[in-house]
Write a protein that holds these residues in place. Structure first.
Motif, PDB file in Angstrom:
ATOM      1  N   ALA A 209      40.407  37.174  37.419  1.00 35.17           N
ATOM      2  CA  ALA A 209      39.924  38.463  37.917  1.00 35.17           C
ATOM      3  C   ALA A 209      39.429  38.355  39.360  1.00 35.17           C
TER       4      ALA A 209
ATOM      5  N   TRP B  74      50.375  45.417  34.428  1.00 37.19           N
ATOM      6  CA  TRP B  74      49.480  46.137  35.323  1.00 37.19           C
ATOM      7  C   TRP B  74      50.305  47.087  36.179  1.00 37.19           C
TER       8      TRP B  74
ATOM      9  N   ARG C 290      40.682  36.647  41.681  1.00 32.05           N
ATOM     10  CA  ARG C 290      41.848  36.680  42.566  1.00 32.05           C
ATOM     11  C   ARG C 290      42.401  38.091  42.745  1.00 32.05           C
ATOM     12  N   PHE C 291      42.157  38.950  41.768  1.00 33.35           N
ATOM     13  CA  PHE C 291      42.665  40.310  41.824  1.00 33.35           C
ATOM     14  C   PHE C 291      41.695  41.270  42.506  1.00 33.35           C
ATOM     15  N   HIS C 292      40.547  40.760  42.938  1.00 36.55           N
ATOM     16  CA  HIS C 292      39.526  41.607  43.563  1.00 36.55           C
ATOM     17  C   HIS C 292      40.121  42.369  44.748  1.00 36.55           C
TER      18      HIS C 292
ATOM     19  N   PHE D 236      38.937  43.865  35.239  1.00 33.18           N
ATOM     20  CA  PHE D 236      39.855  44.565  36.140  1.00 33.18           C
ATOM     21  C   PHE D 236      39.574  46.048  36.269  1.00 33.18           C
TER      22      PHE D 236
ATOM     23  N   ALA E 139      49.817  41.479  43.847  1.00 33.99           N
ATOM     24  CA  ALA E 139      49.131  40.949  42.667  1.00 33.99           C
ATOM     25  C   ALA E 139      49.817  39.680  42.172  1.00 33.99           C
TER      26      ALA E 139
ATOM     27  N   ALA F  12      48.525  36.829  44.073  1.00 38.49           N
ATOM     28  CA  ALA F  12      47.186  36.463  43.601  1.00 38.49           C
ATOM     29  C   ALA F  12      47.262  35.704  42.283  1.00 38.49           C
ATOM     30  N   LEU F  13      48.139  36.136  41.386  1.00 36.53           N
ATOM     31  CA  LEU F  13      48.310  35.455  40.104  1.00 36.53           C
ATOM     32  C   LEU F  13      48.868  34.046  40.297  1.00 36.53           C
TER      33      LEU F  13
ATOM     34  N   LEU G 153      42.392  44.719  44.632  1.00 30.65           N
ATOM     35  CA  LEU G 153      43.675  45.348  44.329  1.00 30.65           C
ATOM     36  C   LEU G 153      43.426  46.506  43.368  1.00 30.65           C
TER      37      LEU G 153
END
Length: 160
Positions: free
Chosen positions: A132, A7, A134-136, A159, A18, A21-22, A138
Protein backbone atom coordinates in the motif's frame (compact mmCIF):
# COMPACT_ATOMS: atom_id res chain seq x y z
CA UNK A 1 -1.97 -17.57 -0.46
CA UNK A 2 -2.37 -16.72 -4.14
CA UNK A 3 -4.81 -13.91 -4.81
CA UNK A 4 -6.40 -12.13 -7.75
CA UNK A 5 -6.99 -8.39 -7.48
CA UNK A 6 -8.21 -5.79 -9.98
CA UNK A 7 -7.82 -2.03 -9.57
CA UNK A 8 -9.45 0.54 -11.84
CA UNK A 9 -8.02 3.97 -12.62
CA UNK A 10 -9.60 7.17 -13.91
CA UNK A 11 -6.92 7.63 -16.57
CA UNK A 12 -5.62 5.42 -19.38
CA UNK A 13 -2.08 5.50 -17.93
CA UNK A 14 -2.98 4.94 -14.25
CA UNK A 15 -2.68 1.15 -14.40
CA UNK A 16 0.78 1.40 -15.96
CA UNK A 17 1.97 3.65 -13.14
CA UNK A 18 0.49 1.27 -10.57
CA UNK A 19 2.21 -1.68 -12.26
CA UNK A 20 5.55 0.09 -11.82
CA UNK A 21 4.77 0.56 -8.12
CA UNK A 22 3.75 -3.09 -7.78
CA UNK A 23 6.92 -4.27 -9.52
CA UNK A 24 8.98 -2.06 -7.20
CA UNK A 25 7.25 -3.65 -4.20
CA UNK A 26 8.01 -7.06 -5.69
CA UNK A 27 11.69 -6.18 -6.18
CA UNK A 28 11.87 -5.23 -2.51
CA UNK A 29 10.31 -8.54 -1.45
CA UNK A 30 6.93 -7.20 -0.27
CA UNK A 31 4.91 -9.27 -2.73
CA UNK A 32 5.49 -11.96 -5.33
CA UNK A 33 3.85 -11.21 -8.67
CA UNK A 34 2.70 -14.47 -10.23
CA UNK A 35 1.35 -12.68 -13.30
CA UNK A 36 -0.36 -9.44 -14.21
CA UNK A 37 -2.35 -7.75 -16.97
CA UNK A 38 -2.93 -4.10 -17.82
CA UNK A 39 -5.99 -2.85 -19.70
CA UNK A 40 -5.76 0.65 -21.14
CA UNK A 41 -8.74 2.18 -22.92
CA UNK A 42 -7.77 5.52 -24.49
CA UNK A 43 -10.54 8.04 -25.11
CA UNK A 44 -11.99 7.54 -28.59
CA UNK A 45 -10.69 3.99 -29.02
CA UNK A 46 -13.20 1.35 -30.08
CA UNK A 47 -11.85 -1.22 -27.62
CA UNK A 48 -9.27 -1.48 -24.86
CA UNK A 49 -5.65 -2.55 -25.31
CA UNK A 50 -4.66 -5.50 -23.14
CA UNK A 51 -1.09 -6.50 -22.27
CA UNK A 52 -0.03 -9.13 -19.82
CA UNK A 53 3.23 -10.11 -18.22
CA UNK A 54 4.91 -13.44 -18.22
CA UNK A 55 6.50 -13.54 -14.80
CA UNK A 56 6.24 -17.32 -14.76
CA UNK A 57 7.80 -18.44 -18.05
CA UNK A 58 7.02 -22.11 -17.41
CA UNK A 59 3.30 -21.46 -17.13
CA UNK A 60 3.05 -18.53 -19.53
CA UNK A 61 0.69 -20.32 -21.88
CA UNK A 62 -1.67 -21.11 -19.01
CA UNK A 63 -1.67 -17.49 -17.86
CA UNK A 64 -2.25 -16.33 -21.42
CA UNK A 65 -5.31 -18.57 -21.56
CA UNK A 66 -6.52 -17.23 -18.20
CA UNK A 67 -6.19 -13.59 -19.28
CA UNK A 68 -7.82 -14.40 -22.63
CA UNK A 69 -10.74 -16.04 -20.86
CA UNK A 70 -11.09 -13.17 -18.39
CA UNK A 71 -10.86 -10.29 -20.86
CA UNK A 72 -12.79 -12.13 -23.55
CA UNK A 73 -15.69 -12.55 -21.13
CA UNK A 74 -15.38 -8.93 -19.99
CA UNK A 75 -15.07 -7.01 -23.22
CA UNK A 76 -15.80 -9.18 -26.22
CA UNK A 77 -18.33 -11.88 -25.27
CA UNK A 78 -21.06 -9.34 -24.32
CA UNK A 79 -21.02 -8.19 -27.94
CA UNK A 80 -21.98 -11.67 -29.15
CA UNK A 81 -25.55 -11.38 -27.88
CA UNK A 82 -28.06 -13.95 -26.67
CA UNK A 83 -26.89 -16.67 -29.06
CA UNK A 84 -23.73 -16.99 -27.01
CA UNK A 85 -25.57 -17.29 -23.67
CA UNK A 86 -24.51 -20.90 -23.05
CA UNK A 87 -20.90 -20.16 -23.84
CA UNK A 88 -20.96 -17.14 -21.53
CA UNK A 89 -22.33 -19.29 -18.73
CA UNK A 90 -19.47 -21.72 -19.21
CA UNK A 91 -16.95 -18.86 -19.18
CA UNK A 92 -18.42 -17.52 -15.94
CA UNK A 93 -18.26 -20.95 -14.32
CA UNK A 94 -14.62 -21.35 -15.39
CA UNK A 95 -13.70 -18.02 -13.83
CA UNK A 96 -15.66 -18.79 -10.66
CA UNK A 97 -13.51 -21.91 -10.31
CA UNK A 98 -10.50 -19.63 -9.80
CA UNK A 99 -12.37 -17.32 -7.42
CA UNK A 100 -13.76 -14.65 -9.74
CA UNK A 101 -17.53 -14.35 -9.45
CA UNK A 102 -20.05 -13.20 -12.03
CA UNK A 103 -20.76 -10.13 -9.87
CA UNK A 104 -17.06 -9.26 -9.85
CA UNK A 105 -16.94 -9.60 -13.64
CA UNK A 106 -19.89 -7.22 -13.95
CA UNK A 107 -18.24 -4.74 -11.58
CA UNK A 108 -14.98 -4.85 -13.53
CA UNK A 109 -16.84 -4.47 -16.84
CA UNK A 110 -18.70 -1.40 -15.49
CA UNK A 111 -15.46 0.23 -14.26
CA UNK A 112 -13.47 -0.09 -17.49
CA UNK A 113 -14.73 2.43 -20.02
CA UNK A 114 -13.05 4.70 -22.56
CA UNK A 115 -10.56 6.97 -20.79
CA UNK A 116 -9.79 4.52 -17.96
CA UNK A 117 -7.44 1.64 -17.21
CA UNK A 118 -7.31 -1.52 -15.13
CA UNK A 119 -4.51 -3.42 -13.41
CA UNK A 120 -5.17 -7.08 -12.66
CA UNK A 121 -2.61 -8.98 -10.63
CA UNK A 122 -2.21 -12.52 -9.42
CA UNK A 123 0.09 -12.31 -6.42
CA UNK A 124 1.43 -14.43 -3.62
CA UNK A 125 3.08 -13.78 -0.28
CA UNK A 126 1.98 -10.15 -0.07
CA UNK A 127 2.56 -7.72 2.77
CA UNK A 128 -0.47 -5.50 2.12
CA UNK A 129 0.69 -2.65 4.32
CA UNK A 130 4.06 -2.40 2.59
CA UNK A 131 2.51 -2.74 -0.87
CA UNK A 132 0.00 0.00 0.00
CA UNK A 133 2.91 2.36 0.71
CA UNK A 134 4.01 1.98 -2.92
CA UNK A 135 0.55 2.86 -4.21
CA UNK A 136 0.37 6.08 -2.18
CA UNK A 137 -0.80 8.98 -4.31
CA UNK A 138 -2.36 6.87 -7.06
CA UNK A 139 -6.11 7.38 -7.41
CA UNK A 140 -7.66 3.94 -7.81
CA UNK A 141 -10.59 1.75 -6.89
CA UNK A 142 -10.29 -1.87 -5.82
CA UNK A 143 -12.96 -3.53 -7.94
CA UNK A 144 -12.40 -7.23 -7.35
CA UNK A 145 -10.42 -9.66 -5.24
CA UNK A 146 -10.65 -13.24 -4.06
CA UNK A 147 -9.02 -12.47 -0.73
CA UNK A 148 -10.68 -13.56 2.50
CA UNK A 149 -13.04 -11.03 4.06
CA UNK A 150 -10.39 -9.93 6.59
CA UNK A 151 -7.70 -9.56 3.91
CA UNK A 152 -10.10 -7.71 1.63
CA UNK A 153 -10.97 -5.34 4.48
CA UNK A 154 -7.28 -4.65 5.09
CA UNK A 155 -6.78 -3.96 1.39
CA UNK A 156 -9.76 -1.59 1.27
CA UNK A 157 -8.42 0.28 4.32
CA UNK A 158 -4.96 0.51 2.78
CA UNK A 159 -6.10 1.64 -0.66
CA UNK A 160 -9.24 3.59 0.24
Amino acid sequence: MTTFTAWSFDTPDGAGKALSALQSASSDGFVKIVDHAVVQWPEGAAKPDVTHGHEDRWRGTGWGAFWGLLFGSLFFAPLLGAAAGGALGALSKSLEAVGITEDQLATIRDQVTPGTSLLCAVTDEGNLDRVAERFHGLHMTLVATNLTEAESSTLHEAFG
